[in-house]
Design an enzyme around this catalytic site. Structure first.
Site, PDB file in Angstrom:
ATOM      1  CB  SER A 676      -0.974   0.153   1.207  1.00 53.01           C
ATOM      2  OG  SER A 676      -2.037   0.907   1.027  1.00 53.01           O
ATOM      3  CG  ASP A 749      -6.485  -2.407  -4.056  1.00 55.68           C
ATOM      4  OD1 ASP A 749      -7.474  -1.964  -3.072  1.00 55.68           O
ATOM      5  OD2 ASP A 749      -5.358  -2.138  -3.948  1.00 55.68           O
ATOM      6  CG  HIS A 783      -5.403  -2.469  -0.023  1.00 56.68           C
ATOM      7  ND1 HIS A 783      -4.751  -1.863  -1.120  1.00 56.68           N
ATOM      8  CD2 HIS A 783      -4.812  -2.089   1.136  1.00 56.68           C
ATOM      9  CE1 HIS A 783      -3.762  -1.182  -0.560  1.00 56.68           C
ATOM     10  NE2 HIS A 783      -3.897  -1.109   0.842  1.00 56.68           N
TER      11      HIS A 783
END
Length: 810
Positions: A676, A749, A783
């Site tokens: 991330s 995601d 994610h």
């Protein structure tokens, strides 16, 4: 053409065809799920430690055994991605969630353990909730067809189903106990009809229009895009409240609707119900759709519409911005039926200078009077901790300055100026007095434990040597603390639950670098030895004896930094050759160098693995530099990101210099990686330095112009600080990358800002400039990655990348 030449040509064509076929086969094999080395795979499949929950009295505990990693087939089931949520249309629940497969009850007096029996086949259990008298446990089971309500008797361990597959868990929680041992549930509306059918052709274009009101918004995922999706959202949100008795009978309560949440008053006589209504939005998720707040009696009769909350599309910029009108509407924990809430006095705009930023109001049952002012804040309101009618703690925060304030107020004297007991930077872990300790009151609600002017606090106990958690009494008059108990080396131990009103008896969670966390019962008044109450075994025998250090070192500007270093069992930097290194990090912004320099974490914490951890490679002969601090500091009027690149590179240089000078790492064989915002960091380091042999970037964002109204902790918009956005965007600096970089991203995601197109466009920019790069998209993954196949393949990709470009770097 001679026969020989013709024959040679034919053979050549056959050979080329064969090579082409082999190439196709190789590509096909490369596109199948792969596995990492067996040592890593065994760690991934290690037993999962149960989740533990204690009864209010501390006489028994629930041990909930979690299901392991799901399969890619589970993720590949039909999924609706609408209004910012993800729905499994077959179950009327979330499409992605963990579950419990087994429940045990352990008596803390006798040590007897009972398995809850009578569970459904292939249990997928969730929403575990004890009744107020703690005789029963309610929970849900998700089957292929829906979600049902189940009940277990704590005394016998017998479980049984109370309802068919009728619960609606599309949004929020779906069950709550009433004081009389009935259960309020949110069910699918029995009258909602058939599912909307997709139109064979659109009725017209999809149109949006703005009429001059500025509506800056973050880049949300899975938003509504057309009228058909609006119909689907309304259909799956359609719910009906019901009250279920212990015999399985149920009564319908109130009118159906798109129920967002429901909350029972402490005395069990009223319901606070939030119902979403139209118009929906194509700019923001369902959490910001308009809704009505209704008060019902327990029979379902509507008392009044307490508030009509409008669509939250237009909000000022800044992380301290909020909505106008009532927000955070809740029941007081210490009263039978009193509502309290906050209202912004600055129009929700943090740029406005006002004396009172928020006012907190309250209203007593029967809710037909005028609202009364309880108190106000100078920062943004962030909640109330209730004790009784003479004592409560009013909390407020301000992101821009990282400040927090806690004020003791007397609720029986509304509007009276309170006593500020804490005023500090919430980034400052060295001077954090901690959080109040709570107990259940006569209504079954959590209230602050208090003895006169003394409250009890649990703190992480940050220090230059690392965290040493403690339990303390805090005098709200003198604003001084008295430490009653503290974790002692070589353990990392923290209070999990306080059992007595004087905080002399409590349960701790105790661990060390090579000892699995377990629960202990401690009594400081009787001065008897702590009693161990769980015996969870070490799940990672193969790495039990690896070396671990919490280290500190200095950046070139004098800022103190820290990291945790792991090396293989038996490694000695004094006599062994330096190792290849995997450096893993996640940047964080600070408003002062003092707090940025503080040591975070503990050298005594248990070495726990998760799917995204870099620690697997300690089994492959690497040194791991984990939690490598990457502070970005901006003091005063300067924002941290004004010098993001310079500080990021300086952080990396300091970390590399330290591990090399210690003889642990080989300067020419160091990889950097992150997930991330850590992936964003990785790409920036490879753009602006040649410090690393390779990089691994998972699920990142690389073009900040695609998140123009702020990102991470950057409050300014692209138009306010275009140079910051451009300099910080790896996409804009793709031509500078000379270091091999592995990009991995979930195709589904749902995180704000990290759209999969971020990796796709960045990879193309790298490819266009001749960089060495590899892009891996994981089907159906969000994610974070969930399917076992995806996790093992991710580890395989990272391993192959590290072996090729780091360990065996030419």
């Amino acid at each position: 053409m001679s026969k020989g030449l013709k024959k040679l040509k034919i053979h050549s064509l056959i050979l080329l065809a064969g090579l082409f076929a082999c190439n196709i086969l190789a590509v096909a094999q490369d596109n199948t799920y792969q596995k990492p080395p067996s040592q890593i795979e065994e760690l991934v499949n290690a037993p999962i430690t149960p989740i533990v929950s204690f009864s209010n009295r501390g006489d028994f505990m629930l041990m909930m055994v979690r299901s392991g990693h799901g399969s890619i087939e589970d993720l590949a089931q039909e999924e609706l991605r609408i209004a910012g949520i993800r729905i499994n249309p077959a179950t009327n629940g979330p499409s992605r969630s963990g579950s419990i497969e087994k429940i045990k009850i352990k008596s803390l007096q006798s040590g007897e353990v009972i398995d809850i029996h009578g569970l459904p086949e292939n249990p997928k259990l969730g929403s575990m909730t004890l009744s107020e008298d703690e005789q029963y446990l309610a929970f849900t089971h998700t089957s292929d067809a829906g979600i049902s309500l189940w009940l277990a008797d704590i005394r016998t361990g017998q479980a049984r189903r109370l309802t068919e597959d009728i619960l609606n868990q599309v949004y929020g929680t779906s069950l709550e106990w009433l004081p009389d041992n009935r259960i309020l549930i949110k069910a699918v509306n029995p009258e909602r009809g058939s599912k909307p059918e997709a139109p064979k052709a659109p009725k017209g274009p999809n149109i949006q229009e703005t009429m001059g009101d500025a509506a800056p918004s973050r880049t949300y995922q899975d938003l509504l895009t057309n009228p058909y999706e609006e119909e689907q959202f309304a259909y799956f949100m359609d719910s009906q409240l019901m009250i279920v008795s212990l015999d399985g009978s149920h009564d319908i309560i109130g009118e159906p609707g798109m129920i967002k949440s429901v909350d029972i008053s402490p005395d069990g006589k009223f319901l606070l119900v939030e119902k979403i209504k139209k118009p929906f939005s194509y700019l923001v998720p369902a959490s910001r759709f308009p809704y009505d707040v209704e008060i019902l009696d327990i029979e379902g009769k509507k008392i009044k519409t307490f508030a009509e909350i409008p669509l939250d599309e237009v909000r000022p910029t800044g992380f301290d911005a909020t909505v106008t009108g009532p927000r955070s509407i809740n029941w007081r924990a210490d009263k039978p039926a009193t509502l309290y809430w906050a209202e912004a006095q600055d129009g929700g705009d943090p740029k406005k200078e006002v004396e009172e930023r928020d006012i907190i109001y309250y209203l007593n049952a029967p809710f037909n009077g005028d609202k009364q002012k309880l108190g106000s804040t100078s920062l943004r309101y962030s909640g109330v901790n209730w004790s009784d009618d003479s004592f409560a703690i009013l909390n407020e925060r301000w992101f821009a300055s990282r400040q927090e304030k806690r004020t003791v107020i007397n609720p029986s004297r509304p509007g009276e100026k309170g006593n500020i007991i804490v005023e500090r930077s919430y980034d400052d872990i060295y001077n954090d007095p901690g959080s109040p300790v709570f107990k259940k009151n006569q209504y079954g609600k959590s209230v602050v434990i208090r003895k006169g002017n003394q409250i009890f606090m649990t703190s992480e106990g940050g220090s230059p040597e690392g965290s040493m958690p403690y339990l303390a009494s805090f005098d709200v008059k003198s604003k001084t603390e008295n430490i009653l108990w503290r974790s002692q080396a070589p353990y990392y131990e923290r209070v999990a639950k306080v059992l007595s009103d004087d905080a002399s008896e409590f349960i701790t969670l105790k661990e060390s670098t090579d000892e699995q966390p377990n629960y202990w019962r401690v009594n400081t008044r009787k001065r008897i030895a702590p009693i161990q109450i769980t015996e969870f075994e070490h799940p990672y025998e193969s790495i039990k004896n690896i070396n671990k250090e919490l280290v500190t070192y200095t950046r070139k500007d004098g800022l103190n930094l820290s990291a945790t270093i792991y090396t293989p069992e038996g490694f000695d930097p004094a006599s062994d050759e330096p190792l290849p290194v995997v450096m893993w990090a996640y940047p964080r912004e600070y408003k002062s160098t003092e707090t940025a320099a503080q040591v975070r974490g503990s050298k005594y914490e248990f070495t726990r693995l998760n799917w995204g951890s870099p620690l697997y490679w300690v089994t492959q002969g690497y040194a791991i530099m984990d939690r490598t601090e990457m502070p970005i500091v901006g003091e005063g009027e300067e924002e941290p990101n004004d010098q993001f690149v310079e500080q990021l590179v300086a952080n990396a240089e300091a970390a590399i210099d330290y591990i090399v000078e210690r003889g642990i790492g080989d300067r020419n064989r160091i990889a950097v990686g992150g997930h991330s915002y850590g992936a964003f960091m990785t790409a920036n380091l490879l753009s602006h330095s040649d410090l690393f042999a390779a990089g691994i970037a998972r699920s990142g964002a690389y073009n900040r112009t695609l998140t123009p109204f702020g990102f991470q902790y950057e409050q300014r918009t692209y138009w306010e600080a275009p140079e910051v956005y451009n300099i910080m965007s790896p996409f804009m600096n793709a031509h500078k990358v000379k270091t091999p970089i592995l990009l991995i991203h979930g195709e589904a995601d749902n995180n704000s800002g990290t759209f999969p197109i971020q990796s796709d466009r960045y990879y193309n920019a790298l490819k266009g400039h001749g960089a060495t790069a590899r892009l891996v998209f994981l089907p159906h993954e969000s994610h974070g990655y969930a399917a076992l196949e995806s996790i093992l393949h991710t580890l395989h990709e990272q391993h192959e990348w590290l072996e090729k470009y780091v360990k065996n770097r030419q």
